[in-house]
Design an enzyme around this catalytic site. Sequence first.
Site, PDB file in Angstrom:
ATOM      1  N   SER A 293      17.712  34.521  98.637  1.00  0.00           N
ATOM      2  CA  SER A 293      16.587  33.776  99.092  1.00  0.00           C
ATOM      3  C   SER A 293      16.869  32.898 100.138  1.00  0.00           C
ATOM      4  O   SER A 293      17.729  32.053 100.172  1.00  0.00           O
ATOM      5  CB  SER A 293      15.836  33.134  97.894  1.00  0.00           C
ATOM      6  N   LYS A 294      15.718  32.964 101.122  1.00  0.00           N
ATOM      7  CA  LYS A 294      16.039  31.890 102.167  1.00  0.00           C
ATOM      8  C   LYS A 294      15.944  30.645 101.854  1.00  0.00           C
ATOM      9  O   LYS A 294      16.414  29.575 102.484  1.00  0.00           O
ATOM     10  CB  LYS A 294      14.644  32.338 103.103  1.00  0.00           C
ATOM     11  N   ARG A 295      15.124  30.324 100.901  1.00  0.00           N
ATOM     12  CA  ARG A 295      14.847  29.003 100.428  1.00  0.00           C
ATOM     13  C   ARG A 295      15.977  28.428  99.692  1.00  0.00           C
ATOM     14  O   ARG A 295      16.169  27.332  99.908  1.00  0.00           O
ATOM     15  CB  ARG A 295      13.573  28.776  99.418  1.00  0.00           C
TER      16      ARG A 295
END
Length: 544
Positions: A293-295
Amino acid sequence: MDLNTLAERLLPGEYPALDTFEKQYPPRDLPKNAEVTRLAPSPTGFIHLGNLFVAIANERIAHRSGGVLYLRIEDTDLKRKVEGAVEAVISALDYFDIRFDEGAQIGGDDTYAPGYQRQRAHIYRAYAKDLIRRGRAYPCFCTEEELAALREEQTANKEVTGYYGKYAKWRDAPEEAVYAALDAGKPYVIRLKSMGGASHKFTFHDEIKGDVTVTENDQDVVILKSDGIPTYHFAHAVDDHLMRTTLVIRGEEWLASLPIHLELFDVLGFRRPKYGHNCSLMKMDGESKRKLSKRKDPELSLSYYRQEGYHPFAVKVYMLTLLNSDFEEWHMKFPDKPLEEFPFRIGKMSKSGALFDLDKLNDISKTELARLSAEEMLAFLKAWAADYGTPAQQAYFADEGYLLKVLTLCMGIGGKKRRKDFVTAKQAMEEIGYFFSGRTQRDDYRVDEATRNAILDGFLTTFSIENDAQVWFSNVKALAGSLGFAAEMRDYKANPAAYKGSVSDVAEVLRIAVTGRANTPDLWTIMQILGDARTRERILAARA
Ligand code: GLU
Protein backbone atom coordinates in the site's frame (compact mmCIF):
# COMPACT_ATOMS: atom_id res chain seq x y z
CA MET A 1 -32.66 9.98 -36.40
CA ASP A 2 -30.12 10.81 -39.05
CA LEU A 3 -26.87 9.71 -37.51
CA ASN A 4 -24.62 11.55 -39.96
CA THR A 5 -26.29 14.82 -39.00
CA LEU A 6 -25.99 13.97 -35.32
CA ALA A 7 -22.31 13.06 -35.69
CA GLU A 8 -21.67 16.33 -37.51
CA ARG A 9 -23.43 18.28 -34.80
CA LEU A 10 -21.51 16.57 -32.00
CA LEU A 11 -18.09 16.57 -33.64
CA PRO A 12 -18.25 19.15 -36.40
CA GLY A 13 -15.70 19.44 -39.15
CA GLU A 14 -13.59 17.22 -41.33
CA TYR A 15 -11.97 14.23 -39.73
CA PRO A 16 -9.71 11.99 -41.73
CA ALA A 17 -11.20 8.73 -42.94
CA LEU A 18 -10.22 5.97 -40.56
CA ASP A 19 -8.11 4.13 -43.08
CA THR A 20 -5.86 7.19 -43.16
CA PHE A 21 -4.79 6.19 -39.67
CA GLU A 22 -4.38 2.59 -40.74
CA LYS A 23 -1.94 3.80 -43.37
CA GLN A 24 -0.24 6.36 -41.17
CA TYR A 25 0.35 3.71 -38.48
CA PRO A 26 0.95 0.59 -40.56
CA PRO A 27 1.53 -2.88 -39.18
CA ARG A 28 5.10 -3.14 -37.97
CA ASP A 29 7.72 -4.80 -40.04
CA LEU A 30 9.03 -7.24 -37.46
CA PRO A 31 10.04 -10.87 -37.44
CA LYS A 32 7.29 -13.42 -36.92
CA ASN A 33 6.51 -13.93 -33.22
CA ALA A 34 8.07 -10.59 -32.28
CA GLU A 35 5.99 -8.98 -29.56
CA VAL A 36 5.24 -5.29 -29.35
CA THR A 37 4.67 -4.35 -25.73
CA ARG A 38 4.24 -1.08 -23.98
CA LEU A 39 4.29 0.68 -20.71
CA ALA A 40 1.44 3.12 -20.41
CA PRO A 41 1.74 5.02 -17.16
CA SER A 42 -0.25 8.03 -16.13
CA PRO A 43 2.16 10.87 -15.40
CA THR A 44 1.28 11.20 -11.74
CA GLY A 45 4.89 11.44 -10.61
CA PHE A 46 4.54 8.33 -8.45
CA ILE A 47 6.28 5.28 -9.82
CA HIS A 48 6.02 2.14 -7.82
CA LEU A 49 7.38 -1.33 -7.58
CA GLY A 50 4.34 -2.68 -9.40
CA ASN A 51 5.28 -0.53 -12.42
CA LEU A 52 8.79 -1.96 -12.36
CA PHE A 53 7.45 -5.48 -11.95
CA VAL A 54 5.30 -5.13 -15.06
CA ALA A 55 7.99 -3.16 -16.91
CA ILE A 56 10.55 -5.96 -16.52
CA ALA A 57 8.11 -8.52 -17.90
CA ASN A 58 7.20 -6.30 -20.86
CA GLU A 59 10.81 -5.46 -21.56
CA ARG A 60 12.05 -9.04 -21.39
CA ILE A 61 9.29 -10.39 -23.60
CA ALA A 62 9.61 -7.65 -26.20
CA HIS A 63 13.35 -7.85 -26.44
CA ARG A 64 13.71 -11.59 -26.24
CA SER A 65 11.28 -11.94 -29.12
CA GLY A 66 13.03 -9.34 -31.26
CA GLY A 67 10.13 -6.95 -30.76
CA VAL A 68 9.63 -3.47 -29.42
CA LEU A 69 8.93 -1.91 -26.04
CA TYR A 70 7.47 1.56 -26.23
CA LEU A 71 6.43 4.20 -23.72
CA ARG A 72 3.04 5.82 -23.94
CA ILE A 73 1.97 8.50 -21.52
CA GLU A 74 -1.68 8.21 -20.57
CA ASP A 75 -2.37 11.79 -19.64
CA THR A 76 -6.07 12.03 -20.49
CA ASP A 77 -7.21 11.94 -16.88
CA LEU A 78 -4.89 14.54 -15.56
CA LYS A 79 -6.32 17.94 -14.86
CA ARG A 80 -2.89 19.35 -14.35
CA LYS A 81 0.33 18.15 -15.82
CA VAL A 82 2.69 16.99 -13.11
CA GLU A 83 5.97 18.69 -13.88
CA GLY A 84 8.82 16.31 -14.57
CA ALA A 85 6.64 13.21 -14.25
CA VAL A 86 7.63 11.75 -17.61
CA GLU A 87 11.33 12.30 -16.99
CA ALA A 88 10.80 10.68 -13.59
CA VAL A 89 9.31 7.53 -15.17
CA ILE A 90 12.09 7.26 -17.70
CA SER A 91 14.87 7.84 -15.21
CA ALA A 92 13.36 5.55 -12.57
CA LEU A 93 13.18 2.70 -15.06
CA ASP A 94 16.50 3.50 -16.67
CA TYR A 95 18.09 3.03 -13.23
CA PHE A 96 16.89 -0.58 -13.38
CA ASP A 97 18.14 -0.90 -16.92
CA ILE A 98 14.71 -0.89 -18.55
CA ARG A 99 15.29 0.63 -21.98
CA PHE A 100 12.45 1.70 -24.22
CA ASP A 101 12.85 1.55 -27.97
CA GLU A 102 10.48 4.38 -28.73
CA GLY A 103 7.73 6.56 -27.38
CA ALA A 104 7.30 9.70 -25.33
CA GLN A 105 10.65 11.47 -25.06
CA ILE A 106 12.57 8.37 -26.01
CA GLY A 107 13.32 9.18 -29.60
CA GLY A 108 13.77 6.11 -31.77
CA ASP A 109 11.41 5.30 -34.61
CA ASP A 110 8.69 7.98 -34.58
CA THR A 111 6.31 6.27 -36.99
CA TYR A 112 3.87 5.68 -34.15
CA ALA A 113 4.33 9.04 -32.41
CA PRO A 114 3.20 11.04 -30.54
CA GLY A 115 3.54 9.08 -27.34
CA TYR A 116 1.29 11.42 -25.37
CA GLN A 117 -2.42 10.74 -25.50
CA ARG A 118 -3.34 14.39 -25.21
CA GLN A 119 -1.57 14.97 -28.50
CA ARG A 120 -3.64 12.30 -30.22
CA ALA A 121 -7.05 13.81 -29.42
CA HIS A 122 -8.05 14.21 -33.09
CA ILE A 123 -7.54 10.48 -33.66
CA TYR A 124 -9.86 9.45 -30.84
CA ARG A 125 -12.48 11.96 -32.00
CA ALA A 126 -12.36 10.60 -35.53
CA TYR A 127 -13.08 7.10 -34.20
CA ALA A 128 -15.79 8.42 -31.88
CA LYS A 129 -17.45 10.24 -34.76
CA ASP A 130 -17.49 7.04 -36.75
CA LEU A 131 -19.11 5.18 -33.87
CA ILE A 132 -21.82 7.85 -33.64
CA ARG A 133 -22.49 7.53 -37.37
CA ARG A 134 -22.78 3.79 -36.97
CA GLY A 135 -25.18 4.15 -34.05
CA ARG A 136 -22.68 2.63 -31.63
CA ALA A 137 -22.13 5.76 -29.58
CA TYR A 138 -24.44 8.54 -28.46
CA PRO A 139 -24.49 11.75 -26.44
CA CYS A 140 -25.55 11.69 -22.81
CA PHE A 141 -26.59 14.90 -21.06
CA CYS A 142 -26.92 13.55 -17.52
CA THR A 143 -25.54 15.85 -14.86
CA GLU A 144 -23.32 14.71 -11.97
CA GLU A 145 -26.34 15.04 -9.69
CA GLU A 146 -28.50 12.84 -11.88
CA LEU A 147 -25.79 10.19 -12.02
CA ALA A 148 -25.34 10.34 -8.25
CA ALA A 149 -29.09 9.95 -7.76
CA LEU A 150 -29.10 6.98 -10.13
CA ARG A 151 -26.30 5.36 -8.15
CA GLU A 152 -28.25 5.84 -4.95
CA GLU A 153 -31.38 4.36 -6.40
CA GLN A 154 -29.47 1.33 -7.72
CA THR A 155 -27.71 0.85 -4.42
CA ALA A 156 -31.01 1.02 -2.55
CA ASN A 157 -32.46 -1.57 -4.95
CA LYS A 158 -29.37 -3.74 -4.52
CA GLU A 159 -28.65 -3.51 -8.23
CA VAL A 160 -25.39 -3.15 -10.08
CA THR A 161 -24.56 0.54 -10.23
CA GLY A 162 -23.78 2.35 -13.45
CA TYR A 163 -25.20 3.52 -16.73
CA TYR A 164 -26.64 0.54 -18.55
CA GLY A 165 -29.80 -1.02 -19.95
CA LYS A 166 -32.97 0.59 -18.69
CA TYR A 167 -30.92 3.07 -16.67
CA ALA A 168 -29.18 4.43 -19.74
CA LYS A 169 -31.50 7.41 -20.02
CA TRP A 170 -30.11 8.88 -23.22
CA ARG A 171 -29.39 5.64 -25.00
CA ASP A 172 -32.56 5.63 -27.03
CA ALA A 173 -33.67 9.18 -26.36
CA PRO A 174 -35.99 10.68 -28.99
CA GLU A 175 -34.44 12.94 -31.56
CA GLU A 176 -36.30 16.03 -30.29
CA ALA A 177 -34.98 15.57 -26.76
CA VAL A 178 -31.39 15.21 -28.02
CA TYR A 179 -31.55 18.31 -30.22
CA ALA A 180 -33.40 20.30 -27.54
CA ALA A 181 -30.58 19.52 -25.10
CA LEU A 182 -28.00 20.44 -27.71
CA ASP A 183 -29.81 23.67 -28.57
CA ALA A 184 -29.99 24.52 -24.89
CA GLY A 185 -26.19 24.19 -24.79
CA LYS A 186 -26.21 21.42 -22.17
CA PRO A 187 -22.84 19.77 -21.65
CA TYR A 188 -22.66 16.14 -22.73
CA VAL A 189 -20.37 13.16 -22.89
CA ILE A 190 -20.24 10.52 -25.62
CA ARG A 191 -21.05 7.01 -24.48
CA LEU A 192 -20.57 3.65 -26.06
CA LYS A 193 -23.83 1.88 -26.88
CA SER A 194 -22.96 -1.46 -25.36
CA MET A 195 -24.37 -4.61 -26.93
CA GLY A 196 -23.26 -6.84 -24.07
CA GLY A 197 -25.42 -8.53 -21.49
CA ALA A 198 -24.56 -8.94 -17.82
CA SER A 199 -25.98 -12.44 -17.85
CA HIS A 200 -23.53 -13.55 -20.55
CA LYS A 201 -20.32 -15.04 -19.38
CA PHE A 202 -17.49 -16.03 -21.65
CA THR A 203 -14.07 -17.58 -21.39
CA PHE A 204 -11.11 -15.47 -22.11
CA HIS A 205 -7.56 -16.72 -22.50
CA ASP A 206 -5.15 -14.66 -20.46
CA GLU A 207 -1.49 -15.21 -21.25
CA ILE A 208 -0.61 -15.31 -17.55
CA LYS A 209 -3.73 -16.48 -15.76
CA GLY A 210 -4.84 -18.98 -18.36
CA ASP A 211 -8.55 -19.31 -19.11
CA VAL A 212 -10.63 -16.92 -17.06
CA THR A 213 -14.38 -16.59 -17.07
CA VAL A 214 -15.57 -13.04 -17.37
CA THR A 215 -18.92 -11.34 -17.72
CA GLU A 216 -19.77 -9.31 -20.80
CA ASN A 217 -19.74 -5.58 -20.47
CA ASP A 218 -23.15 -3.98 -20.52
CA GLN A 219 -22.18 -0.52 -19.31
CA ASP A 220 -22.51 2.36 -21.73
CA VAL A 221 -19.12 3.65 -20.70
CA VAL A 222 -18.05 7.19 -21.48
CA ILE A 223 -15.67 7.32 -24.42
CA LEU A 224 -15.31 11.09 -24.80
CA LYS A 225 -15.66 13.38 -21.83
CA SER A 226 -17.48 16.70 -22.01
CA ASP A 227 -14.25 18.46 -22.96
CA GLY A 228 -13.77 16.12 -25.90
CA ILE A 229 -10.89 14.30 -24.20
CA PRO A 230 -11.23 10.52 -24.35
CA THR A 231 -11.39 8.28 -21.34
CA TYR A 232 -8.56 5.88 -20.66
CA HIS A 233 -10.67 2.92 -21.87
CA PHE A 234 -11.27 4.42 -25.27
CA ALA A 235 -7.90 6.04 -25.82
CA HIS A 236 -5.91 2.97 -24.93
CA ALA A 237 -7.91 0.74 -27.26
CA VAL A 238 -7.35 3.11 -30.19
CA ASP A 239 -3.67 3.47 -29.29
CA ASP A 240 -2.94 -0.18 -28.69
CA HIS A 241 -4.35 -0.85 -32.13
CA LEU A 242 -2.65 1.96 -34.03
CA MET A 243 0.65 1.53 -32.22
CA ARG A 244 0.39 -2.11 -33.21
CA THR A 245 0.68 -3.54 -29.74
CA THR A 246 0.60 -7.33 -29.83
CA LEU A 247 0.75 -8.08 -26.13
CA VAL A 248 -0.46 -6.11 -23.13
CA ILE A 249 1.06 -7.09 -19.82
CA ARG A 250 -0.38 -5.05 -17.01
CA GLY A 251 -1.48 -5.30 -13.40
CA GLU A 252 -4.37 -7.59 -12.54
CA GLU A 253 -6.37 -4.64 -11.25
CA TRP A 254 -7.23 -4.08 -14.93
CA LEU A 255 -8.83 -7.49 -15.34
CA ALA A 256 -12.14 -6.06 -14.13
CA SER A 257 -12.24 -3.59 -17.03
CA LEU A 258 -11.15 -6.15 -19.60
CA PRO A 259 -14.72 -6.82 -20.87
CA ILE A 260 -15.07 -3.11 -21.63
CA HIS A 261 -11.80 -3.17 -23.51
CA LEU A 262 -12.69 -6.26 -25.50
CA GLU A 263 -16.02 -4.75 -26.50
CA LEU A 264 -14.26 -1.57 -27.58
CA PHE A 265 -11.77 -3.50 -29.71
CA ASP A 266 -14.63 -5.39 -31.30
CA VAL A 267 -16.85 -2.41 -32.01
CA LEU A 268 -13.91 -0.49 -33.43
CA GLY A 269 -13.15 -3.40 -35.72
CA PHE A 270 -9.67 -3.88 -34.28
CA ARG A 271 -7.91 -7.14 -33.83
CA ARG A 272 -7.52 -7.74 -30.09
CA PRO A 273 -4.01 -7.85 -28.65
CA LYS A 274 -3.08 -10.68 -26.32
CA TYR A 275 -3.42 -9.80 -22.66
CA GLY A 276 -1.53 -10.98 -19.61
CA HIS A 277 -2.70 -9.72 -16.25
CA ASN A 278 0.13 -9.86 -13.78
CA CYS A 279 -0.42 -10.75 -10.15
CA SER A 280 -0.14 -8.01 -7.54
CA LEU A 281 2.75 -7.66 -5.14
CA MET A 282 1.64 -8.75 -1.69
CA LYS A 283 3.29 -8.60 1.68
CA MET A 284 2.78 -10.33 4.98
CA ASP A 285 1.14 -8.16 7.58
CA GLY A 286 1.10 -10.19 10.77
CA GLU A 287 -0.58 -13.45 9.84
CA SER A 288 -2.26 -12.29 6.67
CA LYS A 289 -1.23 -11.27 3.18
CA ARG A 290 -2.20 -7.93 1.77
CA LYS A 291 -1.35 -5.77 -1.23
CA LEU A 292 1.51 -3.35 -0.85
CA SER A 293 0.00 0.00 0.00
CA LYS A 294 1.13 3.47 -0.95
CA ARG A 295 0.19 4.81 2.45
CA LYS A 296 1.63 2.08 4.66
CA ASP A 297 4.66 0.77 2.78
CA PRO A 298 7.51 3.09 1.83
CA GLU A 299 9.05 0.17 -0.07
CA LEU A 300 6.28 0.42 -2.66
CA SER A 301 7.80 3.56 -4.12
CA LEU A 302 10.67 3.03 -6.55
CA SER A 303 12.44 6.08 -5.17
CA TYR A 304 12.80 4.16 -1.90
CA TYR A 305 15.29 1.75 -3.50
CA ARG A 306 17.36 4.56 -4.88
CA GLN A 307 17.40 6.53 -1.66
CA GLU A 308 18.28 3.49 0.40
CA GLY A 309 20.95 2.61 -2.12
CA TYR A 310 19.80 -0.82 -3.22
CA HIS A 311 21.88 -1.95 -6.13
CA PRO A 312 19.53 -1.88 -9.14
CA PHE A 313 20.89 -5.22 -10.27
CA ALA A 314 19.89 -6.82 -6.97
CA VAL A 315 16.39 -5.39 -7.18
CA LYS A 316 16.11 -6.68 -10.72
CA VAL A 317 17.32 -10.11 -9.68
CA TYR A 318 14.66 -10.17 -6.99
CA MET A 319 11.92 -9.01 -9.35
CA LEU A 320 12.93 -11.73 -11.83
CA THR A 321 12.89 -14.26 -8.98
CA LEU A 322 9.27 -13.31 -8.33
CA LEU A 323 8.36 -13.16 -12.02
CA ASN A 324 9.66 -16.49 -13.30
CA SER A 325 9.71 -19.47 -10.96
CA ASP A 326 12.89 -21.00 -12.37
CA PHE A 327 14.92 -17.81 -12.51
CA GLU A 328 16.48 -18.19 -9.07
CA GLU A 329 17.91 -21.59 -9.87
CA TRP A 330 19.21 -20.39 -13.23
CA HIS A 331 20.89 -17.36 -11.65
CA MET A 332 22.46 -19.50 -8.95
CA LYS A 333 23.84 -21.82 -11.57
CA PHE A 334 25.12 -19.05 -13.82
CA PRO A 335 25.72 -16.07 -11.53
CA ASP A 336 27.94 -14.36 -14.09
CA LYS A 337 25.68 -14.66 -17.10
CA PRO A 338 23.93 -11.45 -18.11
CA LEU A 339 20.29 -11.48 -17.01
CA GLU A 340 19.27 -11.01 -20.65
CA GLU A 341 20.31 -14.58 -21.32
CA PHE A 342 17.72 -16.01 -18.99
CA PRO A 343 14.94 -17.62 -21.04
CA PHE A 344 12.17 -15.45 -19.66
CA ARG A 345 8.72 -16.70 -20.58
CA ILE A 346 5.27 -15.33 -19.95
CA GLY A 347 4.04 -18.87 -19.39
CA LYS A 348 6.19 -19.13 -16.27
CA MET A 349 4.71 -16.08 -14.60
CA SER A 350 2.84 -16.63 -11.40
CA LYS A 351 -0.95 -16.66 -11.62
CA SER A 352 -1.67 -15.41 -8.14
CA GLY A 353 -0.12 -12.89 -5.73
CA ALA A 354 3.66 -12.67 -5.49
CA LEU A 355 4.89 -12.29 -1.94
CA PHE A 356 7.31 -9.41 -1.67
CA ASP A 357 9.71 -9.76 1.22
CA LEU A 358 12.33 -7.13 2.08
CA ASP A 359 14.41 -9.68 3.99
CA LYS A 360 14.70 -11.77 0.87
CA LEU A 361 15.70 -8.70 -1.12
CA ASN A 362 18.31 -7.90 1.52
CA ASP A 363 19.73 -11.41 1.24
CA ILE A 364 19.93 -11.11 -2.52
CA SER A 365 21.51 -7.67 -2.18
CA LYS A 366 24.23 -9.01 0.11
CA THR A 367 25.04 -11.78 -2.31
CA GLU A 368 25.09 -9.50 -5.34
CA LEU A 369 27.23 -6.84 -3.64
CA ALA A 370 29.65 -9.54 -2.54
CA ARG A 371 30.22 -10.30 -6.23
CA LEU A 372 31.46 -6.82 -7.05
CA SER A 373 35.10 -5.85 -7.24
CA ALA A 374 36.30 -3.13 -4.87
CA GLU A 375 36.40 -0.72 -7.82
CA GLU A 376 32.82 -1.51 -8.81
CA MET A 377 31.69 -1.11 -5.23
CA LEU A 378 33.45 2.23 -5.03
CA ALA A 379 31.74 3.48 -8.19
CA PHE A 380 28.35 2.32 -6.89
CA LEU A 381 28.83 4.02 -3.51
CA LYS A 382 30.13 7.17 -5.12
CA ALA A 383 27.06 7.53 -7.34
CA TRP A 384 24.77 6.98 -4.38
CA ALA A 385 26.65 9.37 -2.10
CA ALA A 386 26.60 12.12 -4.72
CA ASP A 387 22.80 12.15 -4.53
CA TYR A 388 22.00 10.97 -1.03
CA GLY A 389 25.15 10.96 1.10
CA THR A 390 26.00 13.46 3.81
CA PRO A 391 28.80 15.95 3.05
CA ALA A 392 30.99 13.95 5.43
CA GLN A 393 30.28 10.77 3.45
CA GLN A 394 30.97 12.51 0.16
CA ALA A 395 34.40 13.36 1.56
CA TYR A 396 35.18 9.61 1.78
CA PHE A 397 35.90 9.76 -1.94
CA ALA A 398 38.65 12.36 -1.62
CA ASP A 399 41.24 9.58 -1.34
CA GLU A 400 40.05 6.70 -3.49
CA GLY A 401 43.19 4.65 -2.87
CA TYR A 402 42.42 4.66 0.86
CA LEU A 403 38.76 3.84 0.23
CA LEU A 404 39.74 0.90 -2.00
CA LYS A 405 41.80 -0.56 0.83
CA VAL A 406 38.82 -0.20 3.16
CA LEU A 407 36.47 -1.87 0.68
CA THR A 408 38.91 -4.65 -0.11
CA LEU A 409 39.06 -5.49 3.59
CA CYS A 410 35.36 -5.11 4.31
CA MET A 411 34.37 -7.21 1.31
CA GLY A 412 36.87 -9.90 2.19
CA ILE A 413 38.50 -9.62 -1.22
CA GLY A 414 41.60 -11.82 -1.36
CA GLY A 415 40.50 -13.63 1.80
CA LYS A 416 39.27 -17.21 2.10
CA LYS A 417 35.65 -16.21 1.69
CA ARG A 418 33.91 -13.05 0.56
CA ARG A 419 32.27 -11.14 3.39
CA LYS A 420 28.62 -10.22 3.02
CA ASP A 421 28.57 -7.16 5.25
CA PHE A 422 27.02 -4.80 2.75
CA VAL A 423 23.31 -4.71 1.97
CA THR A 424 22.78 -1.26 0.50
CA ALA A 425 24.94 1.75 -0.32
CA LYS A 426 23.44 3.66 2.58
CA GLN A 427 24.16 0.89 5.03
CA ALA A 428 27.63 0.28 3.58
CA MET A 429 28.55 3.94 3.96
CA GLU A 430 27.52 3.78 7.62
CA GLU A 431 29.32 0.50 7.99
CA ILE A 432 32.67 1.92 6.85
CA GLY A 433 32.23 5.19 8.75
CA TYR A 434 34.81 4.25 11.36
CA PHE A 435 37.58 4.38 8.81
CA PHE A 436 36.86 8.06 8.55
CA SER A 437 35.96 10.70 11.06
CA GLY A 438 32.56 9.06 11.35
CA ARG A 439 33.43 6.65 14.16
CA THR A 440 30.37 6.17 16.35
CA GLN A 441 30.05 4.05 19.47
CA ARG A 442 27.79 1.25 18.41
CA ASP A 443 28.62 -1.40 20.99
CA ASP A 444 29.40 -1.24 24.69
CA TYR A 445 32.42 -2.67 26.52
CA ARG A 446 31.76 -5.82 28.46
CA VAL A 447 34.59 -5.37 30.97
CA ASP A 448 34.84 -2.96 33.89
CA GLU A 449 36.57 0.38 33.50
CA ALA A 450 39.78 -0.55 35.29
CA THR A 451 40.23 -3.64 33.13
CA ARG A 452 39.47 -1.63 30.01
CA ASN A 453 42.12 0.96 30.87
CA ALA A 454 44.62 -1.73 31.69
CA ILE A 455 44.04 -3.39 28.31
CA LEU A 456 44.29 -0.11 26.40
CA ASP A 457 47.42 1.05 28.24
CA GLY A 458 49.00 -2.37 27.98
CA PHE A 459 48.35 -2.53 24.26
CA LEU A 460 50.03 0.81 23.63
CA THR A 461 53.23 -0.26 25.36
CA THR A 462 53.95 -2.82 22.62
CA PHE A 463 52.04 -1.33 19.71
CA SER A 464 53.98 -0.41 16.62
CA ILE A 465 52.46 -0.01 13.18
CA GLU A 466 55.52 -1.88 11.88
CA ASN A 467 54.54 -5.08 13.70
CA ASP A 468 53.27 -7.75 11.36
CA ALA A 469 50.06 -9.65 12.13
CA GLN A 470 51.84 -12.47 13.97
CA VAL A 471 53.87 -10.21 16.24
CA TRP A 472 50.85 -8.02 16.84
CA PHE A 473 48.72 -10.98 17.85
CA SER A 474 51.32 -12.56 20.10
CA ASN A 475 51.60 -9.22 21.90
CA VAL A 476 47.82 -9.20 22.42
CA LYS A 477 47.98 -12.75 23.73
CA ALA A 478 50.77 -11.86 26.12
CA LEU A 479 48.79 -8.86 27.32
CA ALA A 480 45.77 -11.08 27.87
CA GLY A 481 47.84 -13.50 29.94
CA SER A 482 49.32 -10.73 32.05
CA LEU A 483 45.85 -9.43 32.95
CA GLY A 484 44.34 -12.77 33.98
CA PHE A 485 42.73 -13.67 30.62
CA ALA A 486 43.51 -16.94 28.87
CA ALA A 487 46.02 -16.33 26.05
CA GLU A 488 44.86 -19.48 24.25
CA MET A 489 41.22 -20.21 23.53
CA ARG A 490 41.63 -23.93 24.22
CA ASP A 491 42.92 -23.18 27.75
CA TYR A 492 39.94 -20.99 28.39
CA LYS A 493 37.50 -23.58 27.09
CA ALA A 494 39.08 -26.29 29.22
CA ASN A 495 38.80 -24.27 32.40
CA PRO A 496 36.78 -21.05 32.06
CA ALA A 497 36.50 -20.53 35.82
CA ALA A 498 40.26 -20.05 36.04
CA TYR A 499 40.26 -16.88 33.90
CA LYS A 500 38.63 -13.46 33.67
CA GLY A 501 37.94 -14.30 30.07
CA SER A 502 39.95 -15.10 26.96
CA VAL A 503 42.15 -13.31 24.46
CA SER A 504 39.06 -12.67 22.38
CA ASP A 505 37.60 -10.50 25.16
CA VAL A 506 40.82 -8.50 25.19
CA ALA A 507 40.71 -8.11 21.42
CA GLU A 508 37.10 -7.02 21.68
CA VAL A 509 38.04 -4.12 23.96
CA LEU A 510 40.63 -3.00 21.42
CA ARG A 511 38.18 -3.45 18.60
CA ILE A 512 35.50 -1.38 20.26
CA ALA A 513 38.05 1.28 21.18
CA VAL A 514 39.24 1.65 17.60
CA THR A 515 36.01 1.12 15.65
CA GLY A 516 33.15 1.50 18.13
CA ARG A 517 32.01 -2.01 17.21
CA ALA A 518 32.32 -5.49 18.62
CA ASN A 519 32.25 -7.06 15.15
CA THR A 520 34.53 -5.96 12.34
CA PRO A 521 36.86 -7.44 9.77
CA ASP A 522 40.43 -8.22 10.86
CA LEU A 523 41.55 -5.72 13.51
CA TRP A 524 45.25 -5.74 12.63
CA THR A 525 44.38 -4.76 9.04
CA ILE A 526 42.03 -2.06 10.27
CA MET A 527 44.87 -0.57 12.30
CA GLN A 528 47.16 -0.81 9.27
CA ILE A 529 44.66 1.14 7.22
CA LEU A 530 44.00 3.74 9.93
CA GLY A 531 47.73 4.19 10.52
CA ASP A 532 49.78 4.69 13.64
CA ALA A 533 48.61 8.13 14.74
CA ARG A 534 44.89 7.54 14.37
CA THR A 535 45.08 4.15 16.07
CA ARG A 536 46.89 5.60 19.09
CA GLU A 537 44.54 8.55 19.24
CA ARG A 538 41.49 6.33 19.35
CA ILE A 539 42.95 4.01 21.97
CA LEU A 540 43.79 6.96 24.18
CA ALA A 541 40.39 8.53 23.65
CA ALA A 542 38.75 5.26 24.69
CA ARG A 543 40.32 5.21 28.18
CA ALA A 544 37.66 5.55 30.83
N1 GLU B 1 -2.67 4.11 -17.73
C1 GLU B 1 -2.89 2.86 -17.09
C2 GLU B 1 -2.16 2.90 -15.76
O1 GLU B 1 -1.83 3.94 -15.31
C3 GLU B 1 -2.38 1.75 -17.97
C4 GLU B 1 -3.17 0.49 -17.90
C5 GLU B 1 -2.78 -0.44 -19.06
O2 GLU B 1 -1.61 -0.84 -19.09
O3 GLU B 1 -3.61 -0.73 -19.90
O4 GLU B 1 -1.90 1.92 -15.12
